[in-house]
Write a protein that holds these residues in place. Sequence first.
Motif, PDB file in Angstrom:
ATOM      1  N   LYS A 118      14.286  63.352  53.169  1.00  0.00           N
ATOM      2  CA  LYS A 118      15.645  63.900  53.207  1.00  0.00           C
ATOM      3  C   LYS A 118      15.845  64.982  54.265  1.00  0.00           C
ATOM      4  O   LYS A 118      15.024  65.891  54.397  1.00  0.00           O
ATOM      5  CB  LYS A 118      15.998  64.480  51.833  1.00  0.00           C
ATOM      6  N   ALA A 119      16.949  64.847  54.999  1.00  0.00           N
ATOM      7  CA  ALA A 119      17.406  65.908  55.899  1.00  0.00           C
ATOM      8  C   ALA A 119      18.399  66.749  55.097  1.00  0.00           C
ATOM      9  O   ALA A 119      19.521  66.326  54.860  1.00  0.00           O
ATOM     10  CB  ALA A 119      18.096  65.292  57.110  1.00  0.00           C
ATOM     11  N   PHE A 120      17.957  67.913  54.658  1.00  0.00           N
ATOM     12  CA  PHE A 120      18.786  68.726  53.760  1.00  0.00           C
ATOM     13  C   PHE A 120      19.680  69.630  54.603  1.00  0.00           C
ATOM     14  O   PHE A 120      19.349  70.773  54.884  1.00  0.00           O
ATOM     15  CB  PHE A 120      17.868  69.529  52.840  1.00  0.00           C
ATOM     16  N   TRP A 121      20.842  69.105  54.994  1.00  0.00           N
ATOM     17  CA  TRP A 121      21.697  69.811  55.953  1.00  0.00           C
ATOM     18  C   TRP A 121      22.189  71.152  55.411  1.00  0.00           C
ATOM     19  O   TRP A 121      22.502  72.063  56.178  1.00  0.00           O
ATOM     20  CB  TRP A 121      22.885  68.931  56.371  1.00  0.00           C
ATOM     21  N   ILE A 122      22.264  71.270  54.083  1.00  0.00           N
ATOM     22  CA  ILE A 122      22.783  72.496  53.473  1.00  0.00           C
ATOM     23  C   ILE A 122      22.034  73.714  54.009  1.00  0.00           C
ATOM     24  O   ILE A 122      22.599  74.783  54.183  1.00  0.00           O
ATOM     25  CB  ILE A 122      22.588  72.468  51.926  1.00  0.00           C
ATOM     26  N   MET A 123      20.738  73.540  54.238  1.00  0.00           N
ATOM     27  CA  MET A 123      19.941  74.679  54.696  1.00  0.00           C
ATOM     28  C   MET A 123      19.825  74.726  56.209  1.00  0.00           C
ATOM     29  O   MET A 123      19.347  75.710  56.754  1.00  0.00           O
ATOM     30  CB  MET A 123      18.543  74.620  54.085  1.00  0.00           C
ATOM     31  N   GLN A 124      20.177  73.637  56.897  1.00  0.00           N
ATOM     32  CA  GLN A 124      19.851  73.603  58.323  1.00  0.00           C
ATOM     33  C   GLN A 124      21.001  73.188  59.224  1.00  0.00           C
ATOM     34  O   GLN A 124      20.764  72.975  60.420  1.00  0.00           O
ATOM     35  CB  GLN A 124      18.689  72.638  58.561  1.00  0.00           C
ATOM     36  N   THR A 125      22.173  73.026  58.715  1.00  0.00           N
ATOM     37  CA  THR A 125      23.372  72.578  59.424  1.00  0.00           C
ATOM     38  C   THR A 125      23.342  71.061  59.662  1.00  0.00           C
ATOM     39  O   THR A 125      22.270  70.460  59.760  1.00  0.00           O
ATOM     40  CB  THR A 125      23.621  73.271  60.795  1.00  0.00           C
ATOM     41  N   LEU A 126      24.520  70.508  59.786  1.00  0.00           N
ATOM     42  CA  LEU A 126      24.655  69.064  59.975  1.00  0.00           C
ATOM     43  C   LEU A 126      24.138  68.634  61.353  1.00  0.00           C
ATOM     44  O   LEU A 126      23.580  67.548  61.510  1.00  0.00           O
ATOM     45  CB  LEU A 126      26.133  68.687  59.799  1.00  0.00           C
ATOM     46  N   GLY A 127      24.311  69.514  62.356  1.00  0.00           N
ATOM     47  CA  GLY A 127      23.821  69.202  63.701  1.00  0.00           C
ATOM     48  C   GLY A 127      22.310  69.017  63.714  1.00  0.00           C
ATOM     49  O   GLY A 127      21.782  68.069  64.311  1.00  0.00           O
ATOM     50  N   MET A 128      21.586  69.912  63.042  1.00  0.00           N
ATOM     51  CA  MET A 128      20.125  69.789  62.953  1.00  0.00           C
ATOM     52  C   MET A 128      19.751  68.532  62.173  1.00  0.00           C
ATOM     53  O   MET A 128      18.788  67.841  62.500  1.00  0.00           O
ATOM     54  CB  MET A 128      19.524  71.004  62.231  1.00  0.00           C
ATOM     55  N   ALA A 129      20.536  68.233  61.151  1.00  0.00           N
ATOM     56  CA  ALA A 129      20.230  67.058  60.327  1.00  0.00           C
ATOM     57  C   ALA A 129      20.306  65.769  61.142  1.00  0.00           C
ATOM     58  O   ALA A 129      19.560  64.826  60.899  1.00  0.00           O
ATOM     59  CB  ALA A 129      21.181  66.990  59.135  1.00  0.00           C
ATOM     60  N   GLN A 130      21.190  65.755  62.151  1.00  0.00           N
ATOM     61  CA  GLN A 130      21.257  64.566  63.009  1.00  0.00           C
ATOM     62  C   GLN A 130      19.930  64.347  63.735  1.00  0.00           C
ATOM     63  O   GLN A 130      19.442  63.231  63.857  1.00  0.00           O
ATOM     64  CB  GLN A 130      22.365  64.735  64.058  1.00  0.00           C
ATOM     65  N   LEU A 131      19.346  65.438  64.224  1.00  0.00           N
ATOM     66  CA  LEU A 131      18.046  65.324  64.898  1.00  0.00           C
ATOM     67  C   LEU A 131      16.965  64.917  63.903  1.00  0.00           C
ATOM     68  O   LEU A 131      16.058  64.147  64.221  1.00  0.00           O
ATOM     69  CB  LEU A 131      17.674  66.660  65.560  1.00  0.00           C
ATOM     70  N   MET A 132      17.078  65.438  62.692  1.00  0.00           N
ATOM     71  CA  MET A 132      16.085  65.095  61.658  1.00  0.00           C
ATOM     72  C   MET A 132      16.128  63.599  61.361  1.00  0.00           C
ATOM     73  O   MET A 132      15.097  62.987  61.087  1.00  0.00           O
ATOM     74  CB  MET A 132      16.340  65.923  60.396  1.00  0.00           C
ATOM     75  N   ASP A 192      32.787  63.479  57.596  1.00  0.00           N
ATOM     76  CA  ASP A 192      31.923  64.242  58.518  1.00  0.00           C
ATOM     77  C   ASP A 192      30.487  63.735  58.472  1.00  0.00           C
ATOM     78  O   ASP A 192      29.811  63.637  59.493  1.00  0.00           O
ATOM     79  CB  ASP A 192      31.932  65.733  58.154  1.00  0.00           C
ATOM     80  N   LEU A 193      30.010  63.426  57.262  1.00  0.00           N
ATOM     81  CA  LEU A 193      28.646  62.904  57.127  1.00  0.00           C
ATOM     82  C   LEU A 193      28.516  61.561  57.843  1.00  0.00           C
ATOM     83  O   LEU A 193      27.547  61.321  58.567  1.00  0.00           O
ATOM     84  CB  LEU A 193      28.286  62.713  55.643  1.00  0.00           C
ATOM     85  N   GLN A 194      29.519  60.716  57.633  1.00  0.00           N
ATOM     86  CA  GLN A 194      29.477  59.390  58.279  1.00  0.00           C
ATOM     87  C   GLN A 194      29.473  59.528  59.800  1.00  0.00           C
ATOM     88  O   GLN A 194      28.717  58.844  60.497  1.00  0.00           O
ATOM     89  CB  GLN A 194      30.680  58.545  57.836  1.00  0.00           C
ATOM     90  N   GLN A 195      30.302  60.437  60.297  1.00  0.00           N
ATOM     91  CA  GLN A 195      30.355  60.647  61.753  1.00  0.00           C
ATOM     92  C   GLN A 195      29.014  61.126  62.277  1.00  0.00           C
ATOM     93  O   GLN A 195      28.526  60.662  63.303  1.00  0.00           O
ATOM     94  CB  GLN A 195      31.434  61.697  62.084  1.00  0.00           C
ATOM     95  N   ALA A 196      28.413  62.083  61.562  1.00  0.00           N
ATOM     96  CA  ALA A 196      27.124  62.644  62.001  1.00  0.00           C
ATOM     97  C   ALA A 196      26.060  61.561  62.021  1.00  0.00           C
ATOM     98  O   ALA A 196      25.236  61.489  62.950  1.00  0.00           O
ATOM     99  CB  ALA A 196      26.716  63.781  61.055  1.00  0.00           C
ATOM    100  N   ILE A 197      26.059  60.698  61.013  1.00  0.00           N
ATOM    101  CA  ILE A 197      25.046  59.629  60.927  1.00  0.00           C
ATOM    102  C   ILE A 197      25.268  58.615  62.055  1.00  0.00           C
ATOM    103  O   ILE A 197      24.325  58.205  62.741  1.00  0.00           O
ATOM    104  CB  ILE A 197      25.106  58.950  59.537  1.00  0.00           C
ATOM    105  N   ARG A 198      26.523  58.236  62.267  1.00  0.00           N
ATOM    106  CA  ARG A 198      26.810  57.259  63.337  1.00  0.00           C
ATOM    107  C   ARG A 198      26.428  57.828  64.697  1.00  0.00           C
ATOM    108  O   ARG A 198      25.846  57.148  65.532  1.00  0.00           O
ATOM    109  CB  ARG A 198      28.307  56.900  63.342  1.00  0.00           C
TER     110      ARG A 198
END
Length: 367
Positions: A287-301, A334-340
Amino acid sequence: MNYSNVCALSCKFCEFYRKRGDEGAYEHSIEDVRREARGAVESGATEMHIVGGLHPYLPFEYYTDMMRAIREEADAAAGGLESPPPCDTSAPGRLHIKAFTAVEVVHLAKIAKVYKQSDRKAGIRHVLEKLKEAGLGSLPGGGAEVFDDRIHDEAFKGKIRSDVWLDVHRVAHELGLNTNATILYGHIDHADERLVHMDMLRKAQDEALTRLGYEAAADGSVTLTRAGVAQPTPDMTTRGGYFQTIIPLPFFPDGSDLEALPGPGGLENLRTIAVSRLMLDNFPHVKAFWIMQTLGMAQLMLQCGADDIDGTVVWYDITKVGGSSTHQETTAWDLQQAIREAGLEPVERDTLYRRVERDGKKWWLSA
Ligand code: SF4
């Protein structure tokens, strides 16, 4: 939902806990819990994730009443359905209760007066059976920190050690409850200690998967990431539960007793995701836990081995980003956009990783 921030312990990294009577200390009544459950169902949530402090005064019945109250509210709102059949779009999905970290389960066994050092698994089993009967669906993975006695005694003294944490999850798996696992890294731990932690998790998962019928290699290990290996599914929980996902959590020093420490950097966070994927090749998800690391970081994860982003969370008091705000929310869009944008296809899932179809706030399980 955080039912109370009153805690008998005072972990050094924690800025969530209060002592009873402190400013900001709270505990939810069962009526509050019902209101939260109604709100969750009405807003289209698939899950209530519930954790809190180790409240020294609430009786064990408070926790079983809490489970029952949520089940009643959720089932009433969903038309009293026991278990909607898959693919039936007229049947709304059933709110899942994921609650209580291992340290809370042990605390509950103590307040229920069933916890004995000589046979701790019996007390843990008693509590989990009662909670499951009352509506508990699965366990979150918090409180694992880093499985090492030196780290435990320096930073988390008073919390359960690795052997007890693993026992709680083993018993949950034996009872057919799925669980998650975490590693809270980047404080006083060293890289080799993180690997020992991951190795202990993978051995516990080997046991769980073998119970489900997976064939182990000569060294006892099971691998899920090889091509052609079928992933475990929720219908297997009649035979036993298993770890669903590993959630690497970077330590945020702000506001804790360890705030002089720098905490891990971005690159270290990405490497930890990658190493988790490699080491825990018997865990279905990372899991990329964006809550702690921002959605931008989660994209890299997502590009470093994670395949799971969680979720459109509204309130999350225990793990604040930089201690700034407790209100962290994103939208499904927003989640869908980040994943795409990360080059992947977004799929909504429920707590047990079944595909969810959705029409606004109404949702159901896909085939
Ligand atoms: S981390 Fe959990 S057990 Fe430790 S003080 Fe905070 S709420 Fe209590």
